[in-house]
Design a protein around this motif. Structure first.
Motif, PDB file in Angstrom:
ATOM      1  N   CYS A  17       0.858  -1.199   0.000  1.00 28.53           N
ATOM      2  CA  CYS A  17       0.000   0.000   0.000  1.00 28.53           C
ATOM      3  C   CYS A  17       0.890   1.243   0.000  1.00 28.53           C
ATOM      4  CB  CYS A  17      -0.911  -0.011   1.226  1.00 28.53           C
ATOM      5  SG  CYS A  17      -2.190   1.250   1.160  1.00 28.53           S
ATOM      6  N   MET A  18       1.290   1.684  -1.189  1.00 24.32           N
ATOM      7  CA  MET A  18       2.153   2.849  -1.329  1.00 24.32           C
ATOM      8  C   MET A  18       1.312   4.129  -1.243  1.00 24.32           C
ATOM      9  SD  MET A  18       5.132   1.561  -1.615  1.00 24.32           S
ATOM     10  CE  MET A  18       6.152   2.848  -2.296  1.00 24.32           C
ATOM     11  N   PRO A  19       1.970   5.282  -0.968  1.00 25.57           N
ATOM     12  CA  PRO A  19       1.224   6.542  -0.907  1.00 25.57           C
ATOM     13  C   PRO A  19       0.457   6.846  -2.195  1.00 25.57           C
ATOM     14  CG  PRO A  19       3.394   6.833   0.044  1.00 25.57           C
ATOM     15  CD  PRO A  19       3.358   5.447  -0.521  1.00 25.57           C
ATOM     16  N   GLY A  20       1.023   6.466  -3.345  1.00 24.86           N
ATOM     17  CA  GLY A  20       0.317   6.674  -4.602  1.00 24.86           C
ATOM     18  C   GLY A  20      -0.994   5.921  -4.651  1.00 24.86           C
ATOM     19  N   ASP A  21      -0.999   4.715  -4.073  1.00 24.49           N
ATOM     20  CA  ASP A  21      -2.235   3.932  -4.033  1.00 24.49           C
ATOM     21  C   ASP A  21      -3.272   4.608  -3.147  1.00 24.49           C
ATOM     22  OD1 ASP A  21      -0.235   0.950  -3.911  1.00 24.49           O
ATOM     23  OD2 ASP A  21      -1.078   1.961  -5.648  1.00 24.49           O
ATOM     24  N   LEU A  22      -2.823   5.183  -2.033  1.00 23.92           N
ATOM     25  CA  LEU A  22      -3.749   5.877  -1.140  1.00 23.92           C
ATOM     26  C   LEU A  22      -4.364   7.082  -1.840  1.00 23.92           C
ATOM     27  CD1 LEU A  22      -1.714   5.793   2.200  1.00 23.92           C
ATOM     28  CD2 LEU A  22      -3.682   4.393   1.579  1.00 23.92           C
ATOM     29  N   LEU A  23      -3.545   7.832  -2.578  1.00 24.47           N
ATOM     30  CA  LEU A  23      -4.055   8.978  -3.312  1.00 24.47           C
ATOM     31  C   LEU A  23      -5.052   8.537  -4.382  1.00 24.47           C
ATOM     32  CD1 LEU A  23      -4.017  12.001  -3.932  1.00 24.47           C
ATOM     33  CD2 LEU A  23      -2.056  11.594  -5.432  1.00 24.47           C
ATOM     34  N   TYR A  24      -4.723   7.462  -5.091  1.00 28.04           N
ATOM     35  CA  TYR A  24      -5.620   6.948  -6.125  1.00 28.04           C
ATOM     36  C   TYR A  24      -6.954   6.511  -5.521  1.00 28.04           C
ATOM     37  CZ  TYR A  24      -7.540   3.808  -9.636  1.00 28.04           C
ATOM     38  OH  TYR A  24      -8.387   3.180 -10.509  1.00 28.04           O
ATOM     39  N   LEU A  25      -6.869   5.792  -4.397  1.00 29.05           N
ATOM     40  CA  LEU A  25      -8.098   5.339  -3.745  1.00 29.05           C
ATOM     41  C   LEU A  25      -8.934   6.520  -3.254  1.00 29.05           C
ATOM     42  CD1 LEU A  25      -6.744   2.307  -1.703  1.00 29.05           C
ATOM     43  CD2 LEU A  25      -8.231   2.236  -3.713  1.00 29.05           C
ATOM     44  N   PHE A  26      -8.257   7.551  -2.741  1.00 24.72           N
ATOM     45  CA  PHE A  26      -8.973   8.737  -2.276  1.00 24.72           C
ATOM     46  C   PHE A  26      -9.698   9.415  -3.437  1.00 24.72           C
ATOM     47  CE2 PHE A  26      -8.921  13.381  -1.763  1.00 24.72           C
ATOM     48  CZ  PHE A  26      -9.763  13.498  -0.668  1.00 24.72           C
ATOM     49  N   LEU A  27      -9.010   9.552  -4.568  1.00 23.45           N
ATOM     50  CA  LEU A  27      -9.627  10.180  -5.731  1.00 23.45           C
ATOM     51  C   LEU A  27     -10.772   9.335  -6.273  1.00 23.45           C
ATOM     52  CD1 LEU A  27      -6.469  11.520  -7.604  1.00 23.45           C
ATOM     53  CD2 LEU A  27      -8.119  12.827  -6.278  1.00 23.45           C
ATOM     54  N   ARG A  28     -10.631   8.018  -6.198  1.00 21.02           N
ATOM     55  CA  ARG A  28     -11.708   7.129  -6.656  1.00 21.02           C
ATOM     56  C   ARG A  28     -12.931   7.244  -5.756  1.00 21.02           C
ATOM     57  NH1 ARG A  28     -12.937   4.154 -10.885  1.00 21.02           N
ATOM     58  NH2 ARG A  28     -13.374   2.303  -9.678  1.00 21.02           N
ATOM     59  N   ARG A  29     -12.685   7.343  -4.441  1.00 19.65           N
ATOM     60  CA  ARG A  29     -13.801   7.440  -3.492  1.00 19.65           C
ATOM     61  C   ARG A  29     -14.528   8.778  -3.623  1.00 19.65           C
ATOM     62  NH1 ARG A  29     -13.274   3.612   0.830  1.00 19.65           N
ATOM     63  NH2 ARG A  29     -12.562   1.736  -0.256  1.00 19.65           N
ATOM     64  N   THR A  30     -13.773   9.834  -3.932  1.00 15.44           N
ATOM     65  CA  THR A  30     -14.383  11.164  -3.992  1.00 15.44           C
ATOM     66  C   THR A  30     -14.843  11.550  -5.400  1.00 15.44           C
ATOM     67  OG1 THR A  30     -12.189  12.164  -4.242  1.00 15.44           O
ATOM     68  CG2 THR A  30     -13.103  12.020  -2.010  1.00 15.44           C
TER      69      THR A  30
END
Length: 201
Positions: A3-16
């Protein structure tokens, strides 16, 4: 590592999404409007003592290229690939929204600020006084007002486009999920039918 920071950002953008898509597109439009006007046309106009500072073609080309990003240069020189090569840019075969928007914003900025007149830059041009009279009918804005309006218009166009694309993506995603459910239901039904046939034998 999974779970890299890029994945967290991608998931955040997908959720929002699509709110994040529209917001980021709006910010991109504001920056693009500023790039076309202050960092594009005004940059060339500010080259005092240079012949290019009075060139309408240079203003339009610089504003359009700055507003549409490095995509034109990359497409022409292929610098994002391992082997560089010259090629005909795809803008000559199909013009993208970025190029259309940047060109329109550049032309609108030049017209509304009355930065170029035939009497000043091309006095010997036929019908120059008539063409200047037509240009004078365009509402006059100060440079700062034109910067703001250009940014807001670019922001509105890109935000609307992002919202439409998000709706199309959501519809396609729903359709693919429905297709996957139907396939799964059909597989379960066929498996159940096969089990019933084997039990009856």
């Amino acid at each position: 590592m999974a779970c890299m920071p890029g994945d967290l950002l991608y998931l955040f953008l997908r959720r929002t999404a699509p709110i994040s898509d529209v917001f980021l597109a709006g910010v991109d439009g504001l920056i693009r409007g500023y790039g076309v006007t202050a960092a594009g046309v005004d940059l060339v106009r500010g080259m005092q003592g240079q012949a290019v500072s009075h060139s309408l073609v240079a203003w339009i080309v610089t504003g359009t290229v700055l507003g549409s990003g490095g995509g034109i240069i990359d497409d022409f020189l292929q610098i994002s690939r391992a082997r560089w090569a010259f090629r005909t840019p795809s803008m000559f075969t199909s013009v993208s929204l970025d190029i259309k928007l940047s060109f329109g914003a550049t032309l609108g900025y030049i017209l509304t600020t009355h930065a170029w007149t035939f009497a000043e830059h091309a006095p010997g041009f036929p019908l120059s006084s008539t063409l200047d009279a037509v240009l004078a009918m365009v509402p006059h804005l100060s440079d700062h007002e034109a910067h703001v309006i250009s940014g807001l218009l670019c922001s509105a166009v890109l935000s609307t486009t992002a919202h439409m694309r998000a709706g199309q993506y959501a519809a396609a995603e729903r359709a693919s999920l429905a297709t996957a459910r139907r396939k799964k239901t059909d597989e379960v039904a066929s498996d159940s039918g096969a089990d019933i046939e084997s039990d009856s034998e």
